[in-house]
Every structure is written in C-alpha cells, then in structure tokens.
Design an enzyme around this catalytic site. Structure first.
Site, short mmCIF file in Angstrom:
data_model
loop_
_atom_site.label_atom_id
_atom_site.label_comp_id
_atom_site.label_asym_id
_atom_site.label_seq_id
_atom_site.Cartn_x
_atom_site.Cartn_y
_atom_site.Cartn_z
N SER A 69 35.81 87.64 39.27
CA SER A 69 35.33 87.88 40.39
C SER A 69 34.22 87.19 40.99
CB SER A 69 34.87 88.99 40.73
OG SER A 69 35.63 90.03 39.73
N1 SAH Z 1 36.05 91.33 36.80
C1 SAH Z 1 37.23 90.87 37.03
C2 SAH Z 1 37.76 91.26 37.86
C3 SAH Z 1 39.80 90.65 36.81
S1 SAH Z 1 40.30 90.40 37.93
C4 SAH Z 1 36.02 89.18 36.11
O1 SAH Z 1 35.29 88.82 37.13
O2 SAH Z 1 36.41 88.20 35.39
C5 SAH Z 1 41.34 91.93 37.81
C6 SAH Z 1 41.66 92.45 36.22
O3 SAH Z 1 42.44 93.25 36.73
C7 SAH Z 1 43.00 91.28 36.20
O4 SAH Z 1 42.54 90.76 34.86
C8 SAH Z 1 44.26 92.27 36.26
O5 SAH Z 1 44.77 91.82 35.41
C9 SAH Z 1 43.70 93.33 35.94
N2 SAH Z 1 44.25 94.79 36.53
C10 SAH Z 1 45.05 95.01 37.54
N3 SAH Z 1 46.23 96.31 37.18
C11 SAH Z 1 45.23 96.57 35.64
C12 SAH Z 1 45.82 97.86 35.02
N4 SAH Z 1 46.85 98.48 35.74
N5 SAH Z 1 45.63 98.15 34.10
C13 SAH Z 1 44.47 97.21 33.55
N6 SAH Z 1 44.07 96.17 34.02
C14 SAH Z 1 44.68 95.95 35.27
#
Ligand code: SAH
Length: 222
Positions: A69
């Site tokens: 993010s």
């Molecule tokens: N806050 C994180 C953002 C990651 S992007 C950072 O700063 O790195 C969002 C993440 O949500 C991704 O890694 C994706 O795989 C995860 N995600 C999407 N759907 C999900 C679900 N149903 N359960 C768990 N994780 C999920």
C-alpha cells in the site's frame, strides 16, 4: 565527510523522516501514527526490483500480483482506526506485511490473514527480523475473518470488499471500529464503521481509494 550510501542506516533515517513529513502535510496528523511509520523501514517490505522506490509515496508491485500500500493510505487508515495500546486488531490482507508492522507498533496484538502462502511466509520473516512478537499470522480466507479470536477491538481490511463486510462486522466488539475499502470497481470508497455499543454502526465515507480486490478462498500456488 563521506555521504552515507543508499541503504545505509543514516540514509534510511533521512528517507523515513522525509516520507513522514510528506504524510503530515497531506493530513496524517496523529503523532503516534507518524512515529510508527517512521520506525518501520519500508525498504524491508519492497521487492528487489523496486527497492530504490521504497521511499516514494506510492503503492508498488509485490509478489503474486499484489501491491504494497501507499504510505499515505497506510497513515490514513491507521489514523482512522483510532488505535489504543491495549487493542486486539484483526487485519485482512497481510500482503508485504508493511501495514501489519505499523499496526503492531500501536496495538497489543495483531492477527493478520493472507490468502497467498508465499506472501504470508515472506511477511513472517520480516516480522521476525523486526522482532515484532505481537503479530499472529494465518493463511486463509479473510472473508471469514478469524472467528476463534473474535471479537476484536479494531478490524482493518486492506483489499477491496465488494460490499459491506458483514461477517467481519459481526466479529467486531460493540464499540469497535472497522475500516475497509468497499466497492466492486477499480475505485472504491474507504469506509469507517464505528460501533455504537448497541449493535449498530455509524458509517463514514473517508475518501476514494484503489485497492486490489478481496477474493474468495485461498490462492492456489504452483
Ligand atoms: N497492506 C498490504 C496490502 C496488500 S494488497 C501491504 O501494504 O502490503 C492486499 C492483500 O490482500 C493481497 O496480498 C491479497 O492477496 C490479500 N487478499 C485478498 N483477498 C483476500 C482474502 N479473501 N483473504 C486474505 N487475504 C486476501
């Protein structure tokens, strides 16, 4: 005097201080949130290909087609959660673990769920390197939350929920706060749900955001 090279501790401190200054001018004003971001070396969470862009205030690609993010959004969401040091927090979407690490510095325990095993493992190694012993990880489907550990004081969703995340709201304490991007399209609304203590919620739309979607089930990986 020799200038510190890129990646050296002093250079990193300067970059972090600059990043925090930028967030402050954009409206992230909570000193505790800014301090937590300043203590979290973002370059530890970015892939090699984008290391030199770790200090930019932008989202960057990580493994499995996901993103780390944007620091401003991390600051905004963390501030909107109104964390207390005793809080037990649930985070959905660990990704790189960057947001998790910021939450961990401001709360008692952070439970974080990720649907990619690869991302989960990489994030776990980072928490260990940073000695963040108050993070508990789970490989699973975040749509389901973490019923065994509910209710939570705070819940943060870092992937876009297609609609109001009811299952997660059910796992929130009556006076808890949940922050989530909600919407089906490429641009979603960042929404803050604040429990009224009697089973209802005050809903506040914070701004437009662009998150990767929350997907059902765990990811199949080769
Ligand atoms: N806050 C994180 C953002 C990651 S992007 C950072 O700063 O790195 C969002 C993440 O949500 C991704 O890694 C994706 O795989 C995860 N995600 C999407 N759907 C999900 C679900 N149903 N359960 C768990 N994780 C999920």
């Amino acid at each position: 005097m020799r200038r510190p090279a890129k990646g050296e501790p002093r250079e990193r401190e300067t970059q972090l201080a600059r990043l925090v200054l930028g967030l402050r001018t954009q409206g992230v004003s909570d000193p505790a949130v800014l301090a937590a971001i300043e203590k979290t070396p973002r370059d530890l969470f970015t892939p090699d290909l984008f290391k030199d862009r770790s200090w930019e205030d932008s989202a960057l690609p990580i493994a499995c087609g996901q993103t780390i993010s944007q620091p401003y959004i991390v600051g905004l969401m963390t501030q909107a959660l109104t964390l207390e040091p005793r809080a037990r927090v649930l985070e959905i979407g660990t990704g790189s673990g960057y947001q998790t690490a910021v939450l961990a510095r401001l709360s008692r325990l952070v439970y974080t769920v990720e649907r990619y095993r690869t991302l989960m493992r990489e994030a776990e190694a980072r928490f260990e390197a940073l000695q963040l012993t108050n993070v508990i990880t789970r490989f699973g489907d975040g749509f389901l939350g973490w019923a065994e550990q509910a209710p939570f004081d705070r819940i943060l969703v870092t992937a876009a929920a297609p609609e109001e995340p009811k299952t997660l709201l059910d796992q929130l304490k009556p006076s808890g706060v949940l922050v989530a991007p909600v919407g089906k399209g490429p641009v979603q609304k960042l929404i803050r749900y604040a429990g009224d203590g009697a089973g209802g919620f005050a809903k506040e739309v914070l701004c437009d955001v662009r998150f990767v979607p929350l997907l059902q089930g765990v990811a199949r990986e080769p």
